[in-house]
Design an enzyme around this catalytic site. Structure first.
Site, mmCIF file in Angstrom:
data_model
loop_
_atom_site.group_PDB
_atom_site.id
_atom_site.type_symbol
_atom_site.label_atom_id
_atom_site.label_comp_id
_atom_site.label_asym_id
_atom_site.label_seq_id
_atom_site.Cartn_x
_atom_site.Cartn_y
_atom_site.Cartn_z
ATOM 1 N N ALA A 212 0.783 -1.231 0.000
ATOM 2 C CA ALA A 212 0.000 0.000 0.000
ATOM 3 C C ALA A 212 0.821 1.292 0.000
ATOM 4 O O ALA A 212 0.386 2.296 -0.563
ATOM 5 C CB ALA A 212 -0.953 0.007 1.187
ATOM 6 N N ALA A 213 1.959 1.316 0.674
ATOM 7 C CA ALA A 213 2.728 2.566 0.770
ATOM 8 C C ALA A 213 3.279 2.962 -0.601
ATOM 9 O O ALA A 213 3.645 2.089 -1.395
ATOM 10 C CB ALA A 213 3.873 2.388 1.767
ATOM 11 N N PRO A 214 3.307 4.264 -0.914
ATOM 12 C CA PRO A 214 3.009 5.416 -0.048
ATOM 13 C C PRO A 214 1.547 5.820 0.016
ATOM 14 O O PRO A 214 1.220 6.828 0.631
ATOM 15 C CB PRO A 214 3.843 6.521 -0.686
ATOM 16 C CG PRO A 214 3.830 6.189 -2.147
ATOM 17 C CD PRO A 214 3.893 4.682 -2.210
ATOM 18 N N GLY A 216 -0.820 6.034 -2.830
ATOM 19 C CA GLY A 216 -1.460 6.623 -4.001
ATOM 20 C C GLY A 216 -2.636 5.817 -4.511
ATOM 21 O O GLY A 216 -3.753 6.323 -4.641
ATOM 22 N N LYS A 217 -2.410 4.560 -4.791
ATOM 23 C CA LYS A 217 -3.485 3.723 -5.324
ATOM 24 C C LYS A 217 -4.522 3.424 -4.240
ATOM 25 O O LYS A 217 -5.720 3.334 -4.519
ATOM 26 C CB LYS A 217 -2.896 2.444 -5.907
ATOM 27 C CG LYS A 217 -1.924 2.722 -7.062
ATOM 28 C CD LYS A 217 -1.226 1.475 -7.537
ATOM 29 C CE LYS A 217 -0.152 1.818 -8.560
ATOM 30 N NZ LYS A 217 0.996 2.562 -7.975
ATOM 31 N N CYS A 334 6.037 -0.551 -12.284
ATOM 32 C CA CYS A 334 6.596 0.585 -13.018
ATOM 33 C C CYS A 334 7.919 0.178 -13.649
ATOM 34 O O CYS A 334 8.913 0.896 -13.572
ATOM 35 C CB CYS A 334 6.771 1.797 -12.101
ATOM 36 S SG CYS A 334 7.753 1.460 -10.622
#
Length: 397
Positions: A212-214, A216-217, A334
């Site tokens: 989960a970090a940071p 955004g999604k 990414c």
């Protein structure tokens, strides 16, 4: 020969094995174009409107009232972008400040240099001096004004060290805008903004973000469900979880998700109450980051790509156990190599998952024939975005 490194473009080196591997999918010219694009920021810097606090049109009007150039994306309602200008010529200064890699890449795009990102103040730098900011490899990224003395920078832990005047590329200082502090938007690349839409979370569903970090999604999932889903957010780093909670607090989303420090490769063991009961899982795992922009310099090896691929598969195995029949997994990275992307989809299929066709405007298809029409890719040299991969899978009923 396997250990020999090849500099594809200035500052970007890969070992011979990885070079030969990538040549199975790209020509030499395409690889050069791809890595040259990685050295530059995209022409559009994207942010995502926090629709829990403001609608995109009102945010655009608010920014334009201060003569800030901002535009809506053609396809995603909440996506806004600022034009990135450059490259600009950087005047020479007599004194220098060296920034760490991450800070230098931010200054390269117009951000100020903050004290935690300073590697070295040259002897004799005083507050008010003009200085050149250099990346660790010696590349000049900006001209600025020192905001602290060289001696003082060793005694303070935060604040602006160098105020940037002219950077190689320029855009508004997004994180210094009052709208940022008010949580009206979150800066996030265009491909990353498509991930939550592909996941398509609904109010009332149980959703797990395994990396989960940071945030955004995760914050986008909260937006799309208007905070009415049961959302679990996990990350293995306590520091990253604290940072994520602070970011989502700024966005007004505290209390709309459940967070724990967990290594989600063992989530089926640590959280057995979730096994077989989850509607949607998001995996955005650690990867080789070969699509991140801008990157002034980098080194990657085939061994790293292979080890990352094996690491990523551990999350996929657990996602299979967490999902209920008919549940959905969205997997994104990414990075560029198929080993971390299409090959991991083949692995997921070996567990029983089925890859679902997705269509994203202007995206490219898969690099492997089997997934040519079912997954989405973004390339720095084609779409002028970060390099990115998105796939959607289901667990059969």
């Amino acid at each position: 020969m396997g250990g020999r490194e090849i500099e594809v473009v200035r500052g970007h080196r890969i070992d011979y094995q990885l070079y030969k591997y990538l040549l199975q999918y790209f020509s030499e010219g395409e690889l050069e174009s791809l890595f040259n694009a990685v050295r530059r920021p995209p022409g559009r810097y994207y942010v995502r409107t926090n629709t829990l606090r403001i609608n995109p049109g009102d945010l655009i009007n608010r920014l334009r009232e201060r003569n800030i150039d901002v535009y809506p994306d053609e396809h995603l309602n909440e996506a806004l972008w600022f034009p990135v200008k450059g490259p600009n010529r950087i005047p020479s200064a007599r004194k220098i400040v060296i920034a760490d890699k991450r800070a230098a890449e931010s200054v390269y795009m117009g951000a100020n240099l903050y004290v935690p990102g300073v590697v070295k103040f040259e002897d004799g730098v005083k507050r008010g001096d003009e200085v050149n900011v250099l990346a660790p490899n010696g590349e000049v990224v900006a001209l600025g004004i020192a905001e602290v003395d060289g001696d003082e920078v060793r005694r303070v832990s935060n604040g602006v060290a160098v105020r940037t005047l002219i950077s190689t590329y320029s855009l508004p200082k997004v994180r210094e805008m009052p709208e940022y502090e008010l949580g009206l938007f979150y800066d996030q690349s265009l491909p990353a903004q498509w991930v939550a839409h592909v996941l398509d979370p609904r109010p009332g569903e149980v959703v797990v973000d395994m990396n989960a970090a940071p945030g955004g999604k995760l914050s986008h999932v909260i937006q799309l469900t208007t905070g009415k889903a049961v959302i679990y957010a996990f990350d293995r780093s306590p520091g990253k979880v604290r940072e994520m909670d602070a970011i989502l607090g700024r966005l007004g989303m505290a209390g709309l998700y459940r967070t724990e420090v967990r290594d989600t490769r063992y989530l089926d063991i640590d959280k057995p109450e979730l096994v077989g009961l989850v509607d949607k899982v998001l995996i955005d795992p650690p990867c080789t980051d070969m699509g991140v922009r801008p990157r002034l310099f980098d080194v990657k090896t085939m061994d790293l790509v292979k080890s990352m691929s094996e690491y990523q598969r551990q999350f996929i195995r657990v996602a299979w156990k967490l999902l209920k029949p008919g549940g959905v997994l969205v997997y994104s990275t990414c990075t560029i190599p198929p080993l971390e992307n299409e090959d991991n989809m083949a692995y997921a299929e070996s567990l029983g998952f089925r890859v679902v066709d997705i269509s994203i405007p202007n995206a490219s298809g898969g690099l492997v024939d089997r997934y040519r029409d079912s997954v989405a890719r973004f390339y720095p040299h084609i779409q002028d975005t970060p390099g990115f991969f998105i796939a959607k899978l289901t667990k059969p009923m």
